[in-house]
Design a protein around this motif. Structure first.
Motif, PDB file in Angstrom:
ATOM      1  N   UNK A 104      15.227  24.753   1.003  1.00  0.00           N
ATOM      2  CA  UNK A 104      15.736  24.686  -0.507  1.00  0.00           C
ATOM      3  C   UNK A 104      16.294  23.784  -0.772  1.00  0.00           C
ATOM      4  N   UNK A 105      16.831  22.651   0.099  1.00  0.00           N
ATOM      5  CA  UNK A 105      17.755  21.563  -0.169  1.00  0.00           C
ATOM      6  C   UNK A 105      17.154  20.460  -0.943  1.00  0.00           C
ATOM      7  N   UNK A 106      15.911  20.361  -0.840  1.00  0.00           N
ATOM      8  CA  UNK A 106      14.916  19.465  -1.399  1.00  0.00           C
ATOM      9  C   UNK A 106      15.086  18.140  -0.541  1.00  0.00           C
ATOM     10  N   UNK A 107      14.007  17.272  -0.913  1.00  0.00           N
ATOM     11  CA  UNK A 107      14.181  16.010  -0.138  1.00  0.00           C
ATOM     12  C   UNK A 107      15.088  14.894  -0.202  1.00  0.00           C
ATOM     13  N   UNK A 108      15.406  14.213   0.630  1.00  0.00           N
ATOM     14  CA  UNK A 108      16.502  13.133   0.650  1.00  0.00           C
ATOM     15  C   UNK A 108      16.393  12.468  -0.636  1.00  0.00           C
ATOM     16  N   UNK A 109      17.650  12.154  -1.349  1.00  0.00           N
ATOM     17  CA  UNK A 109      17.804  11.555  -2.331  1.00  0.00           C
ATOM     18  C   UNK A 109      17.451   9.940  -2.252  1.00  0.00           C
ATOM     19  N   UNK A 110      16.950   9.330  -3.321  1.00  0.00           N
ATOM     20  CA  UNK A 110      16.802   7.955  -3.386  1.00  0.00           C
ATOM     21  C   UNK A 110      18.107   7.304  -3.423  1.00  0.00           C
ATOM     22  N   UNK A 119       0.757  -1.201  -0.031  1.00  0.00           N
ATOM     23  CA  UNK A 119       0.158  -0.003  -0.029  1.00  0.00           C
ATOM     24  C   UNK A 119       0.941   1.216   0.084  1.00  0.00           C
ATOM     25  N   UNK A 120       2.058   1.301   0.093  1.00  0.00           N
ATOM     26  CA  UNK A 120       3.066   2.495   0.255  1.00  0.00           C
ATOM     27  C   UNK A 120       3.554   2.626  -1.005  1.00  0.00           C
ATOM     28  N   UNK A 121       3.809   1.766  -1.926  1.00  0.00           N
ATOM     29  CA  UNK A 121       4.457   1.980  -3.222  1.00  0.00           C
ATOM     30  C   UNK A 121       3.900   3.103  -3.856  1.00  0.00           C
ATOM     31  N   UNK A 122       2.467   3.279  -3.884  1.00  0.00           N
ATOM     32  CA  UNK A 122       2.166   4.406  -4.829  1.00  0.00           C
ATOM     33  C   UNK A 122       2.480   5.767  -4.216  1.00  0.00           C
ATOM     34  N   UNK A 123       2.467   5.948  -2.820  1.00  0.00           N
ATOM     35  CA  UNK A 123       2.885   7.076  -2.038  1.00  0.00           C
ATOM     36  C   UNK A 123       4.197   7.353  -2.602  1.00  0.00           C
ATOM     37  N   UNK A 124       5.012   6.462  -2.595  1.00  0.00           N
ATOM     38  CA  UNK A 124       6.481   6.738  -2.830  1.00  0.00           C
ATOM     39  C   UNK A 124       6.700   7.222  -4.051  1.00  0.00           C
ATOM     40  N   UNK A 125       5.954   6.521  -4.883  1.00  0.00           N
ATOM     41  CA  UNK A 125       6.136   6.789  -6.272  1.00  0.00           C
ATOM     42  C   UNK A 125       5.706   8.104  -6.639  1.00  0.00           C
ATOM     43  N   UNK A 126       4.456   8.561  -6.147  1.00  0.00           N
ATOM     44  CA  UNK A 126       4.117   9.868  -6.377  1.00  0.00           C
ATOM     45  C   UNK A 126       5.130  11.012  -5.769  1.00  0.00           C
ATOM     46  N   UNK A 127       5.890  10.624  -4.409  1.00  0.00           N
ATOM     47  CA  UNK A 127       6.488  11.502  -3.684  1.00  0.00           C
ATOM     48  C   UNK A 127       8.057  11.775  -4.422  1.00  0.00           C
ATOM     49  N   UNK A 128       8.440  10.587  -4.979  1.00  0.00           N
ATOM     50  CA  UNK A 128       9.912  10.810  -5.597  1.00  0.00           C
ATOM     51  C   UNK A 128       9.988  11.560  -6.601  1.00  0.00           C
TER      52      UNK A 128
END
Length: 128
Positions: free
Chosen positions: A122-128, A99-108
């Motif tokens: 300003x630094x942006x989210x953590x990288x993958x 159930x969390x895959x879609x959320x990760x896909x949307x957020x990444x």
């Protein structure tokens, strides 16, 4: 005022404000030296009104700075919570929780390549 009127009248620069203040000082202290061609009652009304408006503008500027600062702090708090939630979501995906895959896909889509985020907005989210 219309934009055209604002351009026509413009604004008095700092040097010219000093002239106005000095003329006002002379009128207040040595009115016998004042030009009879100036409507001094109108001059004083304009001067006093301008001084009052300047004080209001300064208070409004300070209020805006305070509001902007509060908004920045709220943005910072929201951003930190969003980073925490994203890390949690990635953890859940990595641990096989459905159930969390879609959320990760949307957020990444918001992630930039490179090193980890510094936590600064300003630094942006953590990288993958």
């Amino acid at each position: 005022m219309t934009p055209q009127e604002r351009m026509l009248y413009g604004s008095v620069n700092e040097q010219n404000k000093l002239v106005i203040n000095k003329v006002n000082d002379f009128y207040d202290t040595q009115s016998s030296l004042a030009s009879p061609d100036v409507d001094w009652a109108e001059f004083k009304r304009d001067f006093d009104s301008r001084s009052f408006l300047q004080g209001l503008l300064m208070r409004l500027d300070n209020l805006k700075i305070g509001l902007d600062s509060s908004k920045i702090l709220h943005d910072w708090d929201n951003y930190q919570a969003a980073l925490t939630d994203y890390d949690y979501t990635k953890y859940k995906v990595a641990s096989g929780m459905g159930g969390f895959e879609a959320k990760v896909s949307e957020l990444k889509q918001f992630f930039k390549g490179g090193g980890p985020a510094t936590g600064h907005p300003d630094s942006g989210p953590k990288s993958e």
